[in-house]
Design an enzyme around this catalytic site. Sequence first.
Site, PDB file in Angstrom:
ATOM      1  N   LYS A 118       2.604 -36.962  -6.312  1.00 21.38           N
ATOM      2  CA  LYS A 118       2.617 -35.919  -6.830  1.00 21.38           C
ATOM      3  C   LYS A 118       2.954 -36.069  -8.303  1.00 21.38           C
ATOM      4  CE  LYS A 118       4.463 -33.548  -2.922  1.00 21.38           C
ATOM      5  NZ  LYS A 118       3.495 -32.512  -2.364  1.00 21.38           N
ATOM      6  N   GLU A 202      11.321 -30.487 -10.603  1.00 20.24           N
ATOM      7  CA  GLU A 202      10.620 -29.073 -11.133  1.00 20.24           C
ATOM      8  C   GLU A 202      11.451 -28.043 -11.092  1.00 20.24           C
ATOM      9  OE1 GLU A 202       7.367 -28.264  -8.662  1.00 20.24           O
ATOM     10  OE2 GLU A 202       6.249 -29.742  -9.354  1.00 20.24           O
ATOM     11  N   HIS A 237       9.053 -24.324   3.355  1.00 21.50           N
ATOM     12  CA  HIS A 237       7.867 -24.928   2.758  1.00 21.50           C
ATOM     13  C   HIS A 237       6.757 -25.022   3.255  1.00 21.50           C
ATOM     14  CE1 HIS A 237      11.114 -25.009  -0.674  1.00 21.50           C
ATOM     15  NE2 HIS A 237      11.711 -25.721  -0.189  1.00 21.50           N
ATOM     16  N   ARG A 297      -8.446 -33.175   1.354  1.00 19.88           N
ATOM     17  CA  ARG A 297      -8.869 -33.303   2.591  1.00 19.88           C
ATOM     18  C   ARG A 297      -9.221 -31.862   3.125  1.00 19.88           C
ATOM     19  NH1 ARG A 297      -4.247 -30.613   4.568  1.00 19.88           N
ATOM     20  NH2 ARG A 297      -2.379 -31.206   3.562  1.00 19.88           N
TER      21      ARG A 297
HETATM   22  P1  ADP Z   1       3.781 -30.139   0.278  1.00 21.13           P
HETATM   23  O1  ADP Z   1       3.116 -31.512  -0.133  1.00 21.13           O
HETATM   24  O2  ADP Z   1       4.803 -30.320   1.205  1.00 21.13           O
HETATM   25  O3  ADP Z   1       2.537 -29.299   0.691  1.00 21.13           O
HETATM   26  P2  ADP Z   1       3.962 -28.725  -2.413  1.00 21.13           P
HETATM   27  O4  ADP Z   1       4.373 -29.342  -3.710  1.00 21.13           O
HETATM   28  O5  ADP Z   1       2.746 -28.257  -2.062  1.00 21.13           O
HETATM   29  O6  ADP Z   1       4.632 -29.698  -1.197  1.00 21.13           O
HETATM   30  O7  ADP Z   1       5.014 -27.681  -2.350  1.00 21.13           O
HETATM   31  C1  ADP Z   1       5.262 -26.731  -0.898  1.00 21.13           C
HETATM   32  C2  ADP Z   1       5.697 -25.648  -1.124  1.00 21.13           C
HETATM   33  O8  ADP Z   1       7.060 -25.422  -1.802  1.00 21.13           O
HETATM   34  C3  ADP Z   1       5.001 -24.451  -2.052  1.00 21.13           C
HETATM   35  O9  ADP Z   1       4.210 -23.964  -1.035  1.00 21.13           O
HETATM   36  C4  ADP Z   1       5.934 -23.667  -2.500  1.00 21.13           C
HETATM   37  O10 ADP Z   1       6.326 -22.730  -1.580  1.00 21.13           O
HETATM   38  C5  ADP Z   1       7.353 -24.407  -2.639  1.00 21.13           C
HETATM   39  N1  ADP Z   1       7.439 -25.081  -3.848  1.00 21.13           N
HETATM   40  C6  ADP Z   1       6.935 -26.178  -4.723  1.00 21.13           C
HETATM   41  N2  ADP Z   1       7.224 -26.256  -5.794  1.00 21.13           N
HETATM   42  C7  ADP Z   1       7.897 -25.178  -6.043  1.00 21.13           C
HETATM   43  C8  ADP Z   1       8.475 -24.953  -7.536  1.00 21.13           C
HETATM   44  N3  ADP Z   1       8.141 -25.569  -8.409  1.00 21.13           N
HETATM   45  N4  ADP Z   1       9.159 -23.569  -7.258  1.00 21.13           N
HETATM   46  C9  ADP Z   1       9.328 -22.822  -6.321  1.00 21.13           C
HETATM   47  N5  ADP Z   1       8.553 -23.072  -5.057  1.00 21.13           N
HETATM   48  C10 ADP Z   1       8.097 -24.325  -5.080  1.00 21.13           C
HETATM   49  P1  ADP Z   2      -2.120 -27.626   4.822  1.00 21.97           P
HETATM   50  O1  ADP Z   2      -3.602 -28.381   5.198  1.00 21.97           O
HETATM   51  O2  ADP Z   2      -2.080 -26.014   4.532  1.00 21.97           O
HETATM   52  O3  ADP Z   2      -1.439 -28.103   3.340  1.00 21.97           O
HETATM   53  P2  ADP Z   2       0.263 -28.755   5.826  1.00 21.97           P
HETATM   54  O4  ADP Z   2       0.745 -28.902   4.552  1.00 21.97           O
HETATM   55  O5  ADP Z   2       1.109 -28.126   6.823  1.00 21.97           O
HETATM   56  O6  ADP Z   2      -0.986 -27.856   5.544  1.00 21.97           O
HETATM   57  O7  ADP Z   2      -0.396 -30.090   6.188  1.00 21.97           O
HETATM   58  C1  ADP Z   2      -1.553 -30.044   7.368  1.00 21.97           C
HETATM   59  C2  ADP Z   2      -1.145 -30.934   8.381  1.00 21.97           C
HETATM   60  O8  ADP Z   2      -1.280 -32.397   7.910  1.00 21.97           O
HETATM   61  C3  ADP Z   2       0.360 -30.796   9.090  1.00 21.97           C
HETATM   62  O9  ADP Z   2       0.300 -29.602  10.087  1.00 21.97           O
HETATM   63  C4  ADP Z   2       0.793 -32.039   9.452  1.00 21.97           C
HETATM   64  O10 ADP Z   2       0.272 -32.400  10.746  1.00 21.97           O
HETATM   65  C5  ADP Z   2       0.026 -33.040   8.438  1.00 21.97           C
HETATM   66  N1  ADP Z   2       0.738 -33.633   7.430  1.00 21.97           N
HETATM   67  C6  ADP Z   2       0.711 -33.159   5.889  1.00 21.97           C
HETATM   68  N2  ADP Z   2       1.456 -33.902   5.263  1.00 21.97           N
HETATM   69  C7  ADP Z   2       1.782 -34.749   6.065  1.00 21.97           C
HETATM   70  C8  ADP Z   2       2.703 -35.951   5.960  1.00 21.97           C
HETATM   71  N3  ADP Z   2       3.198 -36.336   4.661  1.00 21.97           N
HETATM   72  N4  ADP Z   2       3.249 -36.665   6.970  1.00 21.97           N
HETATM   73  C9  ADP Z   2       2.751 -36.233   8.329  1.00 21.97           C
HETATM   74  N5  ADP Z   2       1.874 -35.516   8.402  1.00 21.97           N
HETATM   75  C10 ADP Z   2       1.518 -34.707   7.444  1.00 21.97           C
HETATM   76 MG    MG Z   3       1.284 -28.446  -0.407  1.00 21.32          MG
END
Ligand code: ADP
Ligand code: ADP
Ligand code: MG
Length: 668
Positions: A118, A202, A237, A297
């Site tokens: 990230k 952040e 999240h 993906r």
């Molecule tokens: P992940 O890789 O686990 O999906 P993300 O960076 O996409 O991580 O963040 C997952 C969720 O966390 C977002 O969909 C949002 O709800 C929350 N989130 C992430 N960054 C922020 C932020 N700066 N402020 C508020 N909520 C956040």
């Molecule tokens: P989206 O496709 O909406 O971003 P998620 O962030 O929940 O959905 O991730 C999609 C799927 O990928 C999850 O249900 C989980 O099985 C898998 N996944 C995503 N990130 C990871 C991770 N860092 N480690 C293990 N599994 C992950």
């Molecule tokens: Mg995300």
Amino acid sequence: MFMFKKILIANRGEIACRVAATARRMAIKTVAVYSDADADAKHVTACDEAVHIGGSAPKDSYLRWQRIIAAAKATGADAIHPGYGFLSENEEFAQACADAGLVFIGPPASAIKAMGLKAESKRLMEKAGVPLVPGYHGSDQNPALLQREADRIGYPVLIKASAGGGGKGMRAVDTSEDFAAALASCQREAINSFGDDAVLIEKYAQRPRHIEIQVFGDTHGNYVHLFERDCSVQRRHQKVLEEAPAPGMTEALRQQMGEAAVAAARAVQYVGAGTVEFIVEQRAGGMTFYFMEMNTRLQVEHPVTEAITGLDLVEWQLRVAAGQPLPLKQAQLRRQGHAIEARICAETPDNQFLPATGTLQVYRQPVCTRFERADGPIHVRIDDGVREGDAISPYYDSMVAKLIVHGDTREQALVRMDQALSECHIVGLQTNVQFLRHVVQSQSFAAADLDTALIPREADVLFNQEKIGLPVAVAAAVVFTLEQEKSRETADPFSRTDGWCLHGSTQRRFEFEFHGESQAAQLARAHDGTLQLALSDLRLPLQYTATVQGLQLELDGERWLLQTYRRGEVVHVFGAQGATQITEIDLLAHAGVAQHEGGRLTAPMPGKVVSFQVKAGDTVSQGQPLAVMEAMKMEHTIAAPADGVVAEILYAPGDQVLEGAELLTMAA
Ligand code: ADP
Ligand code: ADP
Ligand code: MG
């Protein structure tokens, strides 16, 4: 135009079945891979061939990319589809496929790498002119520096594992004093889950929305976006409900966000399906969007985009991977109606969403229009990777199925979603189906007042809800028992002379347990044949008929149509209003059995033991952290239920344990 003859699907569950369905439609042969736990899984039967690749834990099978590549070579596959999760965002795997002469159905390894961390992807996006959330994404990880940066950004801040994903490795911090502890905890989770403890910080946006753009690129330098999805309804999240289009989205903002997403894709020479996630702040003046991350993906929630565009995104992935140009140009893309997806998961919403496991003893789905490409509007679609009788094991994701509905308007889609959820009957493990209904019915969701805090804000109407209630649950269970006896004896149970015939009228006692409390009930039948249910001081007239649609009950003048299933002593009741369960106590069977549960400590869910905070002989007080477990995507602390002395530690860090496993014992 070139197309693959055979592909290997390096995944399991619903996404493996989803990819197989499109491949079949395109007359492409499929190879499944499977672990020990999945020997009999639905995705194995959905493919033309299957190769066993190892043990149940992902690290022994679905993450073993050398074996997967060997399986592809052995079966003569041309390409590998990674699905989501597992190896889908592993650049080494993408590269290894290429090196082995196999096409990786996804972006080039370089694009995965560029977007994989990230922090680094943010540095790149900054250069490409994509707006970022204010924060620190440098490589210097000195804790004192991180603390200073957090203080500079201003609280609340969000600490994120740079390598994180799936909602894991994030900590919100409200004050400067809490920062150090949150950082340590975040780093521990990050190193455990992603093997990398680098973090970024952040500004924690208040009541933001999560809006993401589906993008596609091809090997000819073309890019399009397929509009947005709103995934603001989240818990921890993680997405719970997703929809398209995003309510309140203006054509101008859609275009701006679409262009920013395409710029992000272009900056890394992206190829295939990807999603650019934005955090959106809503202010009086309108919506401001910031880049969050790019998922390189196919996304879990891609079906809502398919529902509004009439396109098959897996088909697009296959075409692009085979070297074909994108099937449509930006100006040719159209949206129609509104789609919502609900993630049905094996979990306990009322108990902090702890993952649940078990066997799908009953697994009934709403009637659905099966997924087919643009052959007319899809009203209800289910994507799943399980069948009735299958087990949800602790090894994998807790998602059981995805339910996708489409309507001409959001209101219509909402009604369809609630109806479809009410027709999902799952017995054998706990799920979030009723919780999802409560979310869909909540004032905020119905009014499209969306932000990532919707669930906590609406907590009062989402958790610990009982829509059926004791009298109806008792009536349903009583009728179930009577009907069962009737079918067994093919005689009216009231005509029997087994001692519950009194003074010309007949009555019978029942004992139940409902929400942890025992309840006595009596059913009486008067001379004229009418039934009356007595429940403490209530006397409720009861009528019923059993039909193919279910049980038609009329209790105290109110009508109910219910479906009931009995497993052992538990009667599961489903209706349009909700679902509940009630246990019929067989008094004789239970007499004299007093269970003693003192002084032990059990795993609240299946998962992995991360660490023990105590050792044998330690004196602990109530509430003190004893152990940390990790399940699915989160760490859970296990606290002492009472004061005492630790007698014995029964597992070691790293052990996989089942729900209810005794982790340690305590002397009183
Ligand atoms: P992940 O890789 O686990 O999906 P993300 O960076 O996409 O991580 O963040 C997952 C969720 O966390 C977002 O969909 C949002 O709800 C929350 N989130 C992430 N960054 C922020 C932020 N700066 N402020 C508020 N909520 C956040
Ligand atoms: P989206 O496709 O909406 O971003 P998620 O962030 O929940 O959905 O991730 C999609 C799927 O990928 C999850 O249900 C989980 O099985 C898998 N996944 C995503 N990130 C990871 C991770 N860092 N480690 C293990 N599994 C992950
Ligand atoms: Mg995300």
